[in-house]
Design a protein around this motif. Structure first.
Motif, PDB file in Angstrom:
ATOM      1  N   SER A  61     -80.625 -51.361   7.552  1.00 63.26           N
ATOM      2  CA  SER A  61     -81.090 -51.744   8.886  1.00 63.26           C
ATOM      3  C   SER A  61     -81.557 -53.197   8.975  1.00 63.26           C
ATOM      4  O   SER A  61     -81.861 -53.670  10.055  1.00 63.26           O
ATOM      5  N   THR A  62     -81.645 -53.889   7.838  1.00 65.34           N
ATOM      6  CA  THR A  62     -82.047 -55.295   7.863  1.00 65.34           C
ATOM      7  C   THR A  62     -81.100 -56.112   6.993  1.00 65.34           C
ATOM      8  O   THR A  62     -80.461 -55.589   6.091  1.00 65.34           O
ATOM      9  N   LYS A 113     -89.862 -50.405  -8.569  1.00 67.00           N
ATOM     10  CA  LYS A 113     -89.219 -49.462  -7.664  1.00 67.00           C
ATOM     11  C   LYS A 113     -88.218 -50.240  -6.826  1.00 67.00           C
ATOM     12  O   LYS A 113     -88.417 -51.417  -6.534  1.00 67.00           O
ATOM     13  N   VAL A 114     -87.153 -49.563  -6.450  1.00 70.22           N
ATOM     14  CA  VAL A 114     -86.162 -50.202  -5.603  1.00 70.22           C
ATOM     15  C   VAL A 114     -85.882 -49.325  -4.396  1.00 70.22           C
ATOM     16  O   VAL A 114     -86.043 -48.105  -4.446  1.00 70.22           O
ATOM     17  N   ASP A 115     -85.483 -49.955  -3.333  1.00 69.00           N
ATOM     18  CA  ASP A 115     -85.119 -49.252  -2.102  1.00 69.00           C
ATOM     19  C   ASP A 115     -83.632 -49.433  -1.883  1.00 69.00           C
ATOM     20  O   ASP A 115     -83.175 -50.518  -1.529  1.00 69.00           O
ATOM     21  N   ARG A 116     -82.874 -48.368  -2.091  1.00 68.49           N
ATOM     22  CA  ARG A 116     -81.418 -48.426  -1.960  1.00 68.49           C
ATOM     23  C   ARG A 116     -80.963 -48.500  -0.500  1.00 68.49           C
ATOM     24  O   ARG A 116     -79.826 -48.858  -0.239  1.00 68.49           O
TER      25      ARG A 116
END
Length: 186
Positions: free
Chosen positions: A80-81, A72-75
Protein backbone atom coordinates in the motif's frame (compact mmCIF):
# COMPACT_ATOMS: atom_id res chain seq x y z
CA UNK A 1 -67.94 -17.52 17.25
CA UNK A 2 -66.51 -20.40 19.06
CA UNK A 3 -62.99 -20.23 20.24
CA UNK A 4 -61.00 -23.32 20.35
CA UNK A 5 -58.33 -23.47 22.98
CA UNK A 6 -55.08 -25.10 22.11
CA UNK A 7 -54.89 -28.47 23.69
CA UNK A 8 -52.93 -28.52 26.89
CA UNK A 9 -49.71 -30.43 26.59
CA UNK A 10 -48.65 -32.69 29.35
CA UNK A 11 -46.06 -31.28 31.76
CA UNK A 12 -43.33 -33.52 30.26
CA UNK A 13 -43.61 -31.75 26.87
CA UNK A 14 -43.03 -28.37 28.49
CA UNK A 15 -39.93 -29.69 30.24
CA UNK A 16 -38.61 -31.10 26.93
CA UNK A 17 -39.11 -27.79 25.15
CA UNK A 18 -37.23 -25.97 27.93
CA UNK A 19 -34.40 -28.52 27.85
CA UNK A 20 -34.07 -28.16 24.06
CA UNK A 21 -33.80 -24.38 24.49
CA UNK A 22 -30.97 -24.76 27.03
CA UNK A 23 -29.13 -27.27 24.82
CA UNK A 24 -29.48 -25.00 21.78
CA UNK A 25 -28.15 -22.04 23.79
CA UNK A 26 -25.11 -24.03 24.98
CA UNK A 27 -24.49 -25.31 21.48
CA UNK A 28 -24.58 -21.74 20.15
CA UNK A 29 -22.07 -20.62 22.76
CA UNK A 30 -19.71 -23.46 21.79
CA UNK A 31 -20.11 -22.69 18.09
CA UNK A 32 -19.39 -18.99 18.65
CA UNK A 33 -16.38 -19.81 20.84
CA UNK A 34 -15.11 -22.25 18.21
CA UNK A 35 -15.47 -19.65 15.44
CA UNK A 36 -13.64 -17.13 17.61
CA UNK A 37 -10.80 -19.58 18.15
CA UNK A 38 -10.57 -20.29 14.41
CA UNK A 39 -10.53 -16.54 13.62
CA UNK A 40 -7.79 -15.97 16.23
CA UNK A 41 -5.72 -18.82 14.78
CA UNK A 42 -6.03 -17.39 11.26
CA UNK A 43 -4.91 -13.94 12.50
CA UNK A 44 -1.89 -15.41 14.30
CA UNK A 45 -0.91 -17.46 11.24
CA UNK A 46 -1.27 -14.42 8.96
CA UNK A 47 0.79 -12.33 11.38
CA UNK A 48 3.57 -14.90 11.34
CA UNK A 49 3.61 -14.90 7.56
CA UNK A 50 3.73 -11.10 7.38
CA UNK A 51 6.24 -10.42 10.15
CA UNK A 52 8.96 -13.00 9.78
CA UNK A 53 12.13 -12.63 11.82
CA UNK A 54 15.65 -12.52 10.40
CA UNK A 55 19.05 -12.63 12.05
CA UNK A 56 21.75 -10.29 10.77
CA UNK A 57 24.72 -12.46 9.74
CA UNK A 58 27.12 -9.87 8.33
CA UNK A 59 28.46 -6.44 9.18
CA UNK A 60 27.07 -4.67 6.11
CA UNK A 61 24.58 -2.60 8.16
CA UNK A 62 26.86 -1.45 11.02
CA UNK A 63 26.30 0.71 13.01
CA UNK A 64 22.52 0.49 12.46
CA UNK A 65 22.44 -3.31 12.83
CA UNK A 66 25.16 -5.59 14.14
CA UNK A 67 26.00 -9.23 13.55
CA UNK A 68 23.54 -11.38 15.51
CA UNK A 69 20.84 -8.70 15.78
CA UNK A 70 17.36 -10.06 15.21
CA UNK A 71 15.00 -7.97 13.10
CA UNK A 72 11.36 -8.22 12.19
CA UNK A 73 10.25 -7.63 8.65
CA UNK A 74 6.94 -6.67 7.10
CA UNK A 75 6.35 -8.57 3.87
CA UNK A 76 3.24 -6.53 3.07
CA UNK A 77 4.68 -3.07 3.75
CA UNK A 78 4.91 -2.15 0.08
CA UNK A 79 1.46 -3.41 -0.89
CA UNK A 80 0.00 0.00 0.00
CA UNK A 81 3.01 2.34 0.13
CA UNK A 82 5.95 3.02 -2.14
CA UNK A 83 9.53 2.07 -1.34
CA UNK A 84 11.30 5.16 0.01
CA UNK A 85 14.90 6.29 0.15
CA UNK A 86 16.35 5.31 3.51
CA UNK A 87 14.16 2.21 4.00
CA UNK A 88 16.09 -0.81 5.26
CA UNK A 89 14.94 -3.80 3.23
CA UNK A 90 15.47 -7.49 2.62
CA UNK A 91 16.07 -8.11 -1.08
CA UNK A 92 17.08 -11.03 -3.23
CA UNK A 93 20.01 -11.44 -5.55
CA UNK A 94 19.68 -14.73 -7.36
CA UNK A 95 18.63 -17.27 -4.74
CA UNK A 96 20.14 -15.47 -1.74
CA UNK A 97 18.65 -12.79 0.49
CA UNK A 98 20.48 -9.66 1.61
CA UNK A 99 19.83 -6.68 3.84
CA UNK A 100 20.55 -3.09 2.85
CA UNK A 101 19.31 0.48 2.72
CA UNK A 102 17.48 1.94 -0.28
CA UNK A 103 19.63 4.78 -1.60
CA UNK A 104 18.68 5.29 -5.24
CA UNK A 105 15.15 5.32 -6.65
CA UNK A 106 13.90 4.77 -10.18
CA UNK A 107 14.96 7.41 -12.70
CA UNK A 108 17.78 8.87 -10.57
CA UNK A 109 21.49 9.02 -11.34
CA UNK A 110 23.57 7.69 -8.44
CA UNK A 111 27.31 7.82 -7.82
CA UNK A 112 29.62 7.29 -4.88
CA UNK A 113 32.91 9.15 -4.67
CA UNK A 114 35.40 9.50 -1.86
CA UNK A 115 32.96 8.43 0.87
CA UNK A 116 29.98 10.47 -0.33
CA UNK A 117 26.80 9.45 -2.13
CA UNK A 118 25.51 11.67 -4.93
CA UNK A 119 21.99 11.65 -6.31
CA UNK A 120 21.55 13.57 -9.54
CA UNK A 121 24.83 15.35 -8.75
CA UNK A 122 23.80 16.45 -5.23
CA UNK A 123 25.38 15.07 -2.04
CA UNK A 124 22.95 12.88 -0.10
CA UNK A 125 22.68 13.60 3.65
CA UNK A 126 23.09 10.21 5.34
CA UNK A 127 22.78 10.59 9.13
CA UNK A 128 22.80 6.79 9.57
CA UNK A 129 26.42 6.56 8.30
CA UNK A 130 29.19 6.61 10.91
CA UNK A 131 32.69 7.82 10.02
CA UNK A 132 33.95 4.71 11.80
CA UNK A 133 32.42 2.60 9.02
CA UNK A 134 33.06 4.98 6.15
CA UNK A 135 36.82 5.62 6.24
CA UNK A 136 37.64 4.38 2.74
CA UNK A 137 37.22 7.77 1.16
CA UNK A 138 40.37 6.99 -0.82
CA UNK A 139 38.55 6.38 -4.10
CA UNK A 140 39.06 2.59 -4.06
CA UNK A 141 35.31 1.98 -3.80
CA UNK A 142 34.24 4.82 -6.08
CA UNK A 143 31.23 4.15 -8.29
CA UNK A 144 30.78 5.99 -11.54
CA UNK A 145 27.35 7.55 -12.13
CA UNK A 146 24.61 4.98 -12.82
CA UNK A 147 21.26 6.01 -14.29
CA UNK A 148 18.55 3.84 -12.74
CA UNK A 149 15.64 2.55 -14.80
CA UNK A 150 12.15 3.50 -13.62
CA UNK A 151 11.67 0.19 -11.78
CA UNK A 152 15.21 -0.05 -10.38
CA UNK A 153 16.71 0.67 -6.96
CA UNK A 154 20.25 1.04 -5.72
CA UNK A 155 20.84 -0.58 -2.33
CA UNK A 156 23.86 0.07 -0.10
CA UNK A 157 24.93 -1.13 3.34
CA UNK A 158 25.50 1.42 6.09
CA UNK A 159 28.99 -0.01 6.61
CA UNK A 160 30.34 1.35 3.33
CA UNK A 161 33.88 0.04 3.98
CA UNK A 162 32.78 -3.59 4.28
CA UNK A 163 29.55 -3.78 2.30
CA UNK A 164 29.30 -5.60 -1.02
CA UNK A 165 26.24 -3.77 -2.27
CA UNK A 166 24.85 -1.83 -5.21
CA UNK A 167 28.21 -0.18 -5.83
CA UNK A 168 29.58 -3.60 -6.74
CA UNK A 169 26.44 -5.55 -7.76
CA UNK A 170 24.64 -2.75 -9.52
CA UNK A 171 20.96 -1.85 -9.29
CA UNK A 172 18.17 -4.31 -8.49
CA UNK A 173 14.58 -4.42 -9.68
CA UNK A 174 12.05 -3.05 -7.19
CA UNK A 175 10.27 -6.42 -7.44
CA UNK A 176 13.36 -8.03 -5.86
CA UNK A 177 12.55 -6.35 -2.53
CA UNK A 178 11.09 -9.05 -0.29
CA UNK A 179 10.22 -7.04 2.81
CA UNK A 180 10.76 -3.87 4.79
CA UNK A 181 12.82 -4.23 7.98
CA UNK A 182 10.94 -2.90 11.00
CA UNK A 183 13.56 -0.99 12.97
CA UNK A 184 12.59 -0.66 16.61
CA UNK A 185 13.54 2.48 18.50
CA UNK A 186 15.38 1.89 21.75
Amino acid sequence: FHRFAAPKLPQSFALCREAVGVITMRKSIFVIAGLGLVAFSVLVAASLLVTKGYEVVGGTMKPTLSIGDKVKVDRDAYDSTAISRGDVVIYKVGSSEHIGRVIGLGGETISWRYGRTYINGEVLDEPYISNEFNRRGDGVLNMEPVKLGESQLLIMGDNRDQSIDGRKRGPIQADDVIAKVVLESS
